[in-house]
Design a protein around this motif. Structure first.
Motif, PDB file in Angstrom:
ATOM      1  N   SER A 195       0.825  -1.780  -0.049  1.00 59.00           N
ATOM      2  CA  SER A 195       0.283   0.059  -0.131  1.00 59.00           C
ATOM      3  C   SER A 195       0.810   1.270  -0.107  1.00 59.00           C
ATOM      4  O   SER A 195       2.135   1.078   0.454  1.00 59.00           O
ATOM      5  N   CYS A 196       0.444   2.256  -0.384  1.00 60.39           N
ATOM      6  CA  CYS A 196       1.024   3.276  -0.641  1.00 60.39           C
ATOM      7  C   CYS A 196      -0.293   4.198  -0.231  1.00 60.39           C
ATOM      8  O   CYS A 196      -0.809   4.784  -0.983  1.00 60.39           O
ATOM      9  N   ARG A 197       0.084   5.123   0.839  1.00 55.79           N
ATOM     10  CA  ARG A 197      -1.007   6.028   1.556  1.00 55.79           C
ATOM     11  C   ARG A 197      -0.187   7.316   1.600  1.00 55.79           C
ATOM     12  O   ARG A 197       1.069   7.600   1.909  1.00 55.79           O
ATOM     13  N   ALA A 198      -0.933   8.441   1.227  1.00 56.25           N
ATOM     14  CA  ALA A 198      -0.550   9.397   0.869  1.00 56.25           C
ATOM     15  C   ALA A 198      -0.565   9.956   2.447  1.00 56.25           C
ATOM     16  O   ALA A 198      -1.492  10.369   2.581  1.00 56.25           O
ATOM     17  N   SER A 199       0.102  11.479   2.158  1.00 56.48           N
ATOM     18  CA  SER A 199      -0.815  13.058   3.496  1.00 56.48           C
ATOM     19  C   SER A 199      -0.349  14.167   2.805  1.00 56.48           C
ATOM     20  O   SER A 199       0.265  14.425   1.925  1.00 56.48           O
ATOM     21  N   LEU A 235      -9.595   5.764   1.169  1.00 54.23           N
ATOM     22  CA  LEU A 235      -8.743   5.735   1.945  1.00 54.23           C
ATOM     23  C   LEU A 235      -7.268   6.223   1.911  1.00 54.23           C
ATOM     24  O   LEU A 235      -5.989   6.347   2.894  1.00 54.23           O
ATOM     25  N   ASN A 236      -7.115   7.016   0.457  1.00 54.11           N
ATOM     26  CA  ASN A 236      -6.558   7.520   0.413  1.00 54.11           C
ATOM     27  C   ASN A 236      -4.863   7.244  -0.142  1.00 54.11           C
ATOM     28  O   ASN A 236      -4.231   7.332   0.164  1.00 54.11           O
ATOM     29  N   ALA A 237      -5.156   6.111  -0.748  1.00 52.09           N
ATOM     30  CA  ALA A 237      -3.983   5.151  -1.250  1.00 52.09           C
ATOM     31  C   ALA A 237      -4.538   4.664  -2.541  1.00 52.09           C
ATOM     32  O   ALA A 237      -5.302   4.901  -3.218  1.00 52.09           O
ATOM     33  N   VAL A 238      -2.689   4.210  -2.503  1.00 47.09           N
ATOM     34  CA  VAL A 238      -2.622   2.950  -4.110  1.00 47.09           C
ATOM     35  C   VAL A 238      -2.110   1.862  -3.589  1.00 47.09           C
ATOM     36  O   VAL A 238      -1.165   2.125  -2.429  1.00 47.09           O
ATOM     37  N   TYR A 239      -2.623   0.739  -3.913  1.00 45.24           N
ATOM     38  CA  TYR A 239      -2.082  -0.286  -4.133  1.00 45.24           C
ATOM     39  C   TYR A 239      -1.576  -1.610  -4.805  1.00 45.24           C
ATOM     40  O   TYR A 239      -1.359  -0.484  -6.110  1.00 45.24           O
ATOM     41  N   TYR A 261       9.334   0.803  -4.044  1.00 43.68           N
ATOM     42  CA  TYR A 261       9.067   2.191  -3.615  1.00 43.68           C
ATOM     43  C   TYR A 261       7.590   2.471  -5.139  1.00 43.68           C
ATOM     44  O   TYR A 261       7.659   2.753  -5.569  1.00 43.68           O
ATOM     45  N   CYS A 262       6.883   3.733  -3.526  1.00 43.10           N
ATOM     46  CA  CYS A 262       5.920   4.572  -4.566  1.00 43.10           C
ATOM     47  C   CYS A 262       6.218   5.477  -4.921  1.00 43.10           C
ATOM     48  O   CYS A 262       6.675   7.014  -4.238  1.00 43.10           O
ATOM     49  N   ALA A 263       5.951   6.178  -5.687  1.00 43.40           N
ATOM     50  CA  ALA A 263       6.270   7.402  -5.592  1.00 43.40           C
ATOM     51  C   ALA A 263       5.193   8.920  -6.372  1.00 43.40           C
ATOM     52  O   ALA A 263       4.196   7.691  -7.522  1.00 43.40           O
TER      53      ALA A 263
END
Length: 124
Positions: free
Chosen positions: A21-25, A76-80, A95-97
């Motif tokens: 999962s890649c969560r952003a804030s 969830l403000n995320a990309v999986y 890595y998420c980008a």
């Protein structure tokens, strides 16, 4: 300021599955194109998969086609990144980008933001 945080890495046997999962804030993940890259020691960071801002377009590296799926979870403000049929050669730090919407994140020079990475280890 945008921060990306990856999670879901770990150790698995060949043929197994993991979901990263890649969560952003700081901003909505749907504001960006999102990409997944991976890197092993001594090698350049390589493209794995990318998804457009609204999720309508995806692109995969040939070596993960049919095995990995990238998708949004906007609530969830995320990309999986769903990874199935894992192989030992998939072992890497993932890595998420995030980059500008409308830009395909197939090059490691394209993203504006990076996460800290999560280790995936696949044993034979």
């Amino acid at each position: 300021q945008v921060q990306l945080v990856e999670s879901g890495g770990g150790s698995v046997q060949a043929g197994g599955s993991l979901r990263l999962s890649c969560r952003a804030s700081g901003r909505a993940v749907s504001s960006f194109s999102i990409g997944w890259f991976r890197q092993t020691p001594g090698k350049e960071r390589e493209f794995v998969a990318t998804i457009s801002r609204r999720g309508g377009r995806t692109l995969y590296a040939d070596f993960v086609k049919g095995r990995f799926t990238i998708f949004h979870a906007n609530a969830l403000n995320a990309v999986y990144l769903q990874m199935n049929s894992l192989k030992p050669e998939d072992t890497a730090v993932y890595y998420c980008a995030a980059g500008p919407s409308g830009v395909r994140l197939t090059s490691s020079s394209s993203p504006e933001y990076w996460g800290q990475g999560t280790q995936v280890t696949v044993s034979s």
